[in-house]
Enzyme design. Sequence first.
Site, mmCIF file in Angstrom:
data_model
loop_
_atom_site.group_PDB
_atom_site.id
_atom_site.type_symbol
_atom_site.label_atom_id
_atom_site.label_comp_id
_atom_site.label_asym_id
_atom_site.label_seq_id
_atom_site.Cartn_x
_atom_site.Cartn_y
_atom_site.Cartn_z
ATOM 1 N N ASN A 1 7.199 -31.564 -16.846
ATOM 2 C CA ASN A 1 6.921 -32.475 -17.951
ATOM 3 C C ASN A 1 6.088 -31.695 -18.961
ATOM 4 O O ASN A 1 4.899 -31.467 -18.732
ATOM 5 C CB ASN A 1 6.160 -33.698 -17.422
ATOM 6 C CG ASN A 1 5.708 -34.629 -18.539
ATOM 7 O OD1 ASN A 1 6.072 -34.449 -19.698
ATOM 8 N ND2 ASN A 1 4.906 -35.626 -18.183
ATOM 9 N N TRP A 2 6.735 -31.287 -20.042
ATOM 10 C CA TRP A 2 6.043 -30.428 -21.015
ATOM 11 C C TRP A 2 5.062 -31.230 -21.877
ATOM 12 O O TRP A 2 4.299 -30.657 -22.635
ATOM 13 C CB TRP A 2 7.061 -29.708 -21.904
ATOM 14 C CG TRP A 2 7.916 -28.707 -21.170
ATOM 15 C CD1 TRP A 2 7.775 -28.302 -19.870
ATOM 16 C CD2 TRP A 2 9.044 -27.976 -21.697
ATOM 17 N NE1 TRP A 2 8.738 -27.370 -19.562
ATOM 18 C CE2 TRP A 2 9.532 -27.155 -20.655
ATOM 19 C CE3 TRP A 2 9.692 -27.941 -22.930
ATOM 20 C CZ2 TRP A 2 10.626 -26.307 -20.823
ATOM 21 C CZ3 TRP A 2 10.782 -27.106 -23.107
ATOM 22 C CH2 TRP A 2 11.248 -26.296 -22.061
ATOM 23 N N LYS A 3 5.125 -32.550 -21.776
ATOM 24 C CA LYS A 3 4.265 -33.425 -22.598
ATOM 25 C C LYS A 3 4.393 -33.021 -24.076
ATOM 26 O O LYS A 3 5.442 -32.526 -24.486
ATOM 27 C CB LYS A 3 2.831 -33.410 -22.069
ATOM 28 C CG LYS A 3 2.782 -33.744 -20.573
ATOM 29 C CD LYS A 3 1.416 -34.048 -20.050
ATOM 30 C CE LYS A 3 1.511 -34.372 -18.549
ATOM 31 N NZ LYS A 3 0.222 -34.722 -17.958
ATOM 32 N N HIS B 1 5.034 -43.079 -17.344
ATOM 33 C CA HIS B 1 3.976 -42.088 -17.089
ATOM 34 C C HIS B 1 2.618 -42.738 -17.347
ATOM 35 O O HIS B 1 2.487 -43.577 -18.245
ATOM 36 C CB HIS B 1 4.177 -40.866 -17.990
ATOM 37 C CG HIS B 1 3.317 -39.714 -17.584
ATOM 38 N ND1 HIS B 1 1.983 -39.648 -17.910
ATOM 39 C CD2 HIS B 1 3.597 -38.615 -16.840
ATOM 40 C CE1 HIS B 1 1.482 -38.533 -17.393
ATOM 41 N NE2 HIS B 1 2.432 -37.892 -16.740
ATOM 42 N N GLU C 1 0.147 -41.711 -18.855
ATOM 43 C CA GLU C 1 -0.308 -41.561 -20.249
ATOM 44 C C GLU C 1 0.331 -42.633 -21.134
ATOM 45 O O GLU C 1 -0.288 -43.121 -22.086
ATOM 46 C CB GLU C 1 0.003 -40.136 -20.738
ATOM 47 C CG GLU C 1 -0.930 -39.126 -20.077
ATOM 48 C CD GLU C 1 -0.348 -37.740 -19.847
ATOM 49 O OE1 GLU C 1 0.665 -37.382 -20.461
ATOM 50 O OE2 GLU C 1 -0.932 -37.012 -19.012
ATOM 51 N N GLU D 1 1.944 -40.137 -9.019
ATOM 52 C CA GLU D 1 1.005 -39.315 -9.791
ATOM 53 C C GLU D 1 -0.336 -40.037 -9.870
ATOM 54 O O GLU D 1 -0.543 -40.865 -10.773
ATOM 55 C CB GLU D 1 1.530 -39.103 -11.213
ATOM 56 C CG GLU D 1 2.834 -38.357 -11.297
ATOM 57 C CD GLU D 1 2.996 -37.652 -12.643
ATOM 58 O OE1 GLU D 1 3.140 -36.424 -12.628
ATOM 59 O OE2 GLU D 1 2.941 -38.303 -13.686
ATOM 60 N N GLY E 1 -3.916 -33.360 -14.791
ATOM 61 C CA GLY E 1 -4.588 -32.511 -15.772
ATOM 62 C C GLY E 1 -6.038 -32.214 -15.427
ATOM 63 O O GLY E 1 -6.790 -31.734 -16.280
ATOM 64 N N SER F 1 -1.758 -31.982 -11.039
ATOM 65 C CA SER F 1 -2.345 -30.662 -10.778
ATOM 66 C C SER F 1 -1.581 -29.871 -9.714
ATOM 67 O O SER F 1 -2.188 -29.176 -8.897
ATOM 68 C CB SER F 1 -3.832 -30.798 -10.421
ATOM 69 O OG SER F 1 -4.542 -31.351 -11.533
ATOM 70 N N GLY G 1 3.013 -30.863 -14.767
ATOM 71 C CA GLY G 1 2.620 -30.844 -16.171
ATOM 72 C C GLY G 1 2.251 -29.435 -16.601
ATOM 73 O O GLY G 1 3.118 -28.588 -16.845
ATOM 74 N N GLY G 2 0.947 -29.163 -16.660
ATOM 75 C CA GLY G 2 0.440 -27.900 -17.197
ATOM 76 C C GLY G 2 1.160 -26.655 -16.691
ATOM 77 O O GLY G 2 1.541 -25.783 -17.486
HETATM 78 P P1 13P Z 1 -0.567 -31.794 -14.523
HETATM 79 O O1 13P Z 1 0.385 -31.033 -13.647
HETATM 80 O O2 13P Z 1 -0.926 -31.038 -15.773
HETATM 81 O O3 13P Z 1 -1.724 -32.325 -13.770
HETATM 82 O O4 13P Z 1 0.253 -33.082 -15.059
HETATM 83 C C1 13P Z 1 0.917 -33.878 -14.156
HETATM 84 C C2 13P Z 1 1.762 -34.826 -14.908
HETATM 85 O O5 13P Z 1 1.265 -35.719 -15.579
HETATM 86 C C3 13P Z 1 3.212 -34.654 -14.823
HETATM 87 O O6 13P Z 1 3.885 -35.745 -15.358
#
Ligand code: 13P
Length: 251
Positions: A9-11, A96, A98, A168, A174, A213, A234-235
Amino acid sequence: MRRALVAGNWKMNGSRADINDLMQGLLTGLSEGVNGVDVVVCPPFPYLTQVTEAAHGSELIVGSQNVCEQSSGAYTGEVAASMLRDFNVRYVIVGHSERRQLYGETDQLIASKVGAVSEAGMIPVLCVGETREQRDRGAAEETVLAQIASVVAAHGVSAFADSVIAYEPVWAIGTGLSATSEQAQHMHAVIRQYLARHDAAVADAVQIVYGGSVTADNAEELFACPDIDGGLVGGASLNAQAFIRICKSVS
Ligand code: 13P
């Protein structure tokens, strides 16, 4: 035997140039052999064409990060499921944390989005997870199961015959503080047991991936758990080498 899935997920990150580099790195890494796992990347909407074109002819699968629950019409700024399908999108992240926390998406709206994605012939990746506060007061399971129950109420448990669930925990996203493999495995098993009370075959088949994470260092231990079928990253998905290592951590 459930197939593994690792999705990046590149956000809201990247530029045309960054994504060009990232895609080259990913395609090189994949061509060197990543077996037994479906690998998905979910870029921001404007880069879908760039990513689908670059991925063409490879095994890399394209997903999106969000979708509108409506099929078409006067919904300024929204993107319909049929439009994503038009760009060969196969997976759509829905709900998600977020989106839930920053954009006020409710369980009801998220259930509608799950329906829109399925009707358009794509696979929803339903994100669920508790906050730190909910975990601390012992409400983690109840929170997660309520998020899943709202989809069951709207569409029946059969919605999970063609969906992925991403557990999640909000406190792990994050933060660099992943859930332990015990915590993650426990919640994945709780989710599967809940679905099994409705339909044992659906519960057994549904892919439940872990997010929060995930790194190249902790992926192997997480993915080795019996009810963890891969990850939503994510990251670490913004770094081709790290992401490929995570994909290779699926045993
Ligand atoms: P991180 O891997 O950066 O913690 O993000 C997880 C995430 O929200 C994937 O959708």
